[in-house]
Design an enzyme around this catalytic site. Structure first.
Site, PDB file in Angstrom:
ATOM      1  N   ASP A  70       0.868  -1.169   0.000  1.00 29.88           N
ATOM      2  CA  ASP A  70       0.000   0.000   0.000  1.00 29.88           C
ATOM      3  C   ASP A  70       0.911   1.227   0.000  1.00 29.88           C
ATOM      4  OD1 ASP A  70      -2.393   1.626   0.496  1.00 29.88           O
ATOM      5  OD2 ASP A  70      -1.542   1.859   2.506  1.00 29.88           O
ATOM      6  N   ARG A  71       0.395   2.363  -0.391  1.00 33.77           N
ATOM      7  CA  ARG A  71       1.249   3.552  -0.443  1.00 33.77           C
ATOM      8  C   ARG A  71       1.058   4.432   0.789  1.00 33.77           C
ATOM      9  NH1 ARG A  71       0.457   8.284  -4.801  1.00 33.77           N
ATOM     10  NH2 ARG A  71      -0.525   9.234  -2.973  1.00 33.77           N
ATOM     11  N   ASP A  72      -0.019   5.212   0.833  1.00 33.34           N
ATOM     12  CA  ASP A  72      -0.230   6.201   1.893  1.00 33.34           C
ATOM     13  C   ASP A  72      -0.446   5.530   3.248  1.00 33.34           C
ATOM     14  OD1 ASP A  72      -0.100   8.136  -0.137  1.00 33.34           O
ATOM     15  OD2 ASP A  72      -2.251   7.983  -0.495  1.00 33.34           O
TER      16      ASP A  72
END
Length: 199
Positions: A20-22
């Site tokens: 996942d990023r954020d």
């Protein structure tokens, strides 16, 4: 879904770490799209390098509903990801591919790529020839774990971002780490297909 692929398709199926990023790679900042607002979570760049050194492809899979909401455009996301790659290049590593869902059911209707659906992971496995049975999904939300499980990928959660609250929603079969750095330490010293247990 939209994607930016930075590595050729492997001849043999290889394991991957889906991120996942954020809230997992960078500090959570609602609808982040500007380079000047990006802030790395400490140890994250080193974690990505460790994944690569351990023989994993690294693939970011991220819901980006701000596109559907009209807050920013896909070109803004691409610009941010180019910056991320430049930052990683400074320590001799990179992300193999970025996949992101530009949809939101209230604005663009349902789709098969928005997590917790597994669409981004499945598409990445086809594009890059990834072995999902030896891969991992790491995020800070229950939907990340659900997407990983739906794709047949071992999943874990980090306590950064929304992770502290979200860890209460997951079962004891899901391993929890304080950050991506510690998750990378675990993965680097364990077989990709090893069963995991709660810490």
């Amino acid at each position: 879904m939209l994607s930016s692929i930075h590595t050729p398709r492997a001849d043999q199926a290889t394991p991957a770490v889906f991120l996942d990023r954020d809230g997992t790679i960078n500090v959570e900042n609602n609808y982040l799209y500007r380079v000047e607002d990006w802030e790395w979570i400490p140890g994250t760049k080193e974690a990505i390098r460790k994944f690569k050194q351990s023989g994993y492809k690294v693939v970011v899979v991220s819901n980006q509903a701000g596109i559907a909401r009209g807050i920013f455009e896909s070109s803004d996301v691409e610009r941010l990801h180019t910056f991320v790659q430049q930052e990683l290049a400074c320590i001799g590593t990179s992300i193999d591919a970025f996949y992101y869902c530009p949809h939101h059911p209230n604005y663009s209707g349902n789709c098969s790529c928005r997590k917790p659906a597994p669409g981004m992971l499945v598409q990445a496995s086809l594009d890059l020839n990834l072995d999902l049975t030896r891969s991992w999904m790491i995020g800070d939300k229950l939907i990340d774990v659900q997407a990983g499980r739906a794709a047949g990928v071992q999943s874990m959660i980090v306590r950064t971002g929304y992770g502290v609250g979200e860890q209460e929603c997951i079962g004891p079969e899901t391993r929890v780490f304080d950050s991506l750095f510690y998750a990378a330490e675990f993965i680097a010293t364990n077989e990709p297909c090893q069963e995991v247990a709660q810490t």
